[in-house]
Design a protein around this motif. Structure first.
Motif, short mmCIF file in Angstrom:
data_model
loop_
_atom_site.label_atom_id
_atom_site.label_comp_id
_atom_site.label_asym_id
_atom_site.label_seq_id
_atom_site.Cartn_x
_atom_site.Cartn_y
_atom_site.Cartn_z
N CYS A 201 -14.83 -5.27 -6.09
CA CYS A 201 -13.51 -5.79 -5.73
C CYS A 201 -13.31 -5.59 -4.24
O CYS A 201 -13.38 -4.46 -3.75
CB CYS A 201 -12.41 -5.06 -6.50
N VAL A 202 -13.10 -6.68 -3.52
CA VAL A 202 -12.95 -6.63 -2.07
C VAL A 202 -11.48 -6.81 -1.72
O VAL A 202 -10.86 -7.80 -2.11
CB VAL A 202 -13.82 -7.70 -1.38
N LEU A 203 -10.95 -5.86 -0.97
CA LEU A 203 -9.56 -5.87 -0.56
C LEU A 203 -9.49 -5.78 0.96
O LEU A 203 -10.05 -4.86 1.55
CB LEU A 203 -8.83 -4.68 -1.20
N VAL A 204 -8.86 -6.77 1.59
CA VAL A 204 -8.71 -6.77 3.04
C VAL A 204 -7.28 -6.37 3.38
O VAL A 204 -6.32 -6.95 2.85
CB VAL A 204 -9.04 -8.15 3.64
N ILE A 205 -7.13 -5.37 4.25
CA ILE A 205 -5.81 -4.92 4.65
C ILE A 205 -5.64 -5.04 6.16
O ILE A 205 -6.62 -5.07 6.90
CB ILE A 205 -5.53 -3.47 4.19
N TYR A 206 -4.36 -5.08 6.57
CA TYR A 206 -4.05 -5.20 8.00
C TYR A 206 -2.81 -4.37 8.33
O TYR A 206 -1.74 -4.62 7.77
CB TYR A 206 -3.81 -6.67 8.35
N ASN A 207 -2.99 -3.37 9.18
CA ASN A 207 -1.89 -2.53 9.68
C ASN A 207 -0.98 -2.02 8.57
O ASN A 207 0.25 -2.13 8.62
CB ASN A 207 -1.05 -3.31 10.70
N MET A 208 -1.60 -1.46 7.54
CA MET A 208 -0.81 -0.91 6.45
C MET A 208 -1.43 0.38 5.94
O MET A 208 -2.64 0.63 6.10
CB MET A 208 -0.67 -1.91 5.30
N ASP A 209 -0.62 1.20 5.32
CA ASP A 209 -1.06 2.39 4.63
C ASP A 209 -1.60 1.94 3.28
O ASP A 209 -0.90 1.28 2.50
CB ASP A 209 0.13 3.34 4.46
N ILE A 210 -2.84 2.29 2.98
CA ILE A 210 -3.48 1.82 1.75
C ILE A 210 -2.69 2.25 0.51
O ILE A 210 -2.72 1.59 -0.53
CB ILE A 210 -4.94 2.33 1.66
N ASN A 211 -1.92 3.34 0.62
CA ASN A 211 -1.12 3.79 -0.51
C ASN A 211 0.02 2.83 -0.84
O ASN A 211 0.60 2.91 -1.92
CB ASN A 211 -0.55 5.19 -0.22
N GLN A 212 0.34 1.92 0.09
CA GLN A 212 1.39 0.94 -0.13
C GLN A 212 0.85 -0.34 -0.77
O GLN A 212 1.62 -1.25 -1.07
CB GLN A 212 2.09 0.61 1.19
N SER A 213 -0.44 -0.42 -0.95
CA SER A 213 -1.05 -1.62 -1.52
C SER A 213 -0.99 -1.60 -3.04
O SER A 213 -1.60 -0.74 -3.69
CB SER A 213 -2.51 -1.74 -1.07
N LYS A 214 -0.26 -2.56 -3.61
CA LYS A 214 -0.18 -2.66 -5.06
C LYS A 214 -1.55 -2.93 -5.68
O LYS A 214 -1.88 -2.40 -6.74
CB LYS A 214 0.80 -3.77 -5.45
N SER A 215 -2.31 -3.76 -5.01
CA SER A 215 -3.64 -4.10 -5.52
C SER A 215 -4.52 -2.85 -5.59
O SER A 215 -5.18 -2.58 -6.61
CB SER A 215 -4.31 -5.14 -4.63
N TYR A 216 -4.54 -2.11 -4.50
CA TYR A 216 -5.41 -0.93 -4.46
C TYR A 216 -5.02 0.11 -5.50
O TYR A 216 -5.89 0.71 -6.14
CB TYR A 216 -5.38 -0.29 -3.07
N GLN A 217 -3.73 0.33 -5.69
CA GLN A 217 -3.27 1.32 -6.67
C GLN A 217 -3.75 0.97 -8.07
O GLN A 217 -4.03 1.87 -8.88
CB GLN A 217 -1.75 1.43 -6.63
N PHE A 218 -3.86 -0.32 -8.36
CA PHE A 218 -4.39 -0.74 -9.66
C PHE A 218 -5.91 -0.63 -9.69
O PHE A 218 -6.50 -0.08 -10.62
CB PHE A 218 -3.95 -2.17 -9.96
N LEU A 219 -6.55 -1.15 -8.65
CA LEU A 219 -8.01 -1.26 -8.65
C LEU A 219 -8.72 0.08 -8.64
O LEU A 219 -9.77 0.24 -9.27
CB LEU A 219 -8.46 -2.10 -7.45
N LYS A 220 -8.16 1.05 -7.96
CA LYS A 220 -8.86 2.33 -7.84
C LYS A 220 -8.98 3.05 -9.19
O LYS A 220 -9.80 3.96 -9.34
CB LYS A 220 -8.16 3.24 -6.82
N ASN A 221 -8.16 2.64 -10.15
CA ASN A 221 -8.21 3.25 -11.48
C ASN A 221 -9.07 2.48 -12.47
O ASN A 221 -9.17 2.87 -13.63
CB ASN A 221 -6.78 3.39 -12.03
#
Length: 255
Positions: free
Chosen positions: A5-25
């Motif tokens: 799963c590839v997630l591209v972020i820009y100038n954000m705290d990764i903890n604020q990413s809804k996608s990442y919070q789901f994907l990491k689990n």
């Protein structure tokens, strides 16, 4: 089967990413975060602590460049390119059955059903030089099928001899990928799993909208030159009209 799963972020705290919070689990998948940030952050520490993969772009190099860096990483650790890769935006709400449904198809490219909470964003159709939203899947003609990047799931085998066009910085990366794949006769399917995407064509203030328009204009011109110039001036005209109504300032459109 390998699923990245590839997630591209820009100038954000990764903890604020809804996608990442789901994907990491999702323990059966490997998450690769490509960080296009221009501001210093501690995302690398968080992501590595979560036992996921962090790749810094060392500044904002664009979406297509970040995708290619992720693919290069995958090819390095998985040279046979077996499995699938899914690309996500940072604010996508992903359904619980997403990966189950994506694993059940044998098509090379799969698009989920993506809405903005009110209407259908993807799949769409690209026809007569413009992207056309559809109201329901019954209106979809697969001959013209297109869609957004987020949730798009692709067999890794495709990337044995393909990389994203880095002349497209942000816009039309998805449309051009699907345009090329249709030229190559790759198989495409719309899968019955849903995502919700926060989508906005413009930023939240005048300066960000001005910068966003400059990127859109450049990417639009590149895309239409690669495909057909039909529709280019209509697309740009509509964007200019919306911004003019919003700001009444022609300086928005200066390069």
């Amino acid at each position: 089967m390998n699923h990245y799963c590839v997630l591209v972020i820009y100038n954000m705290d990764i903890n604020q990413s809804k996608s990442y919070q789901f994907l990491k689990n999702q323990k059966e998948n490997t998450v690769i975060v490509c960080d296009n940030s221009e501001k210093e952050n501690k995302n690398d520490i968080t992501i590595q602590k979560d036992h996921q993969i962090y790749i810094s772009m060392n500044g904002n190099k664009g979406l297509s460049y970040a995708y290619n860096q992720a693919i290069n990483y995958i090819e390095k650790v998985n040279p046979d390119m077996k499995g699938k890769v899914t690309f996500f935006d940072d604010d996508t709400i992903i359904s619980e059955d997403f990966f189950i449904k994506m694993s059940q198809t044998d098509k090379e490219i799969c698009l989920p059903v993506v809405s903005d909470g009110n209407s259908l964003l993807s799949p769409s159709m690209f026809k007569n030089g413009k992207s056309i939203r559809i109201k329901n899947l019954e209106q979809l003609d697969m001959k013209y099928v297109s869609g957004i990047n987020s949730g798009m799931t692709i067999n890794l085998e495709i990337f044995k001899d393909y990389r994203y066009n880095e002349s497209l910085f942000l816009d039309y990366v998805d449309h051009y990928f699907l345009y090329e794949m249709k030229q190559k006769k790759r198989t495409i399917e719309v899968v019955d799993t849903q995502c919700i995407q926060n989508f906005s064509a413009n930023g939240n203030d005048k300066e960000s909208d001005r910068k966003r328009f400059a990127i859109f204009k450049k990417d639009s011109k590149t895309f239409y030159k690669l495909t057909s110039m039909k529709g280019y001036y209509k697309v740009i005209g509509r964007r200019i009209f919306r911004l003019w109504l919003k700001y009444k300032d022609f300086s928005m459109f200066k390069d």
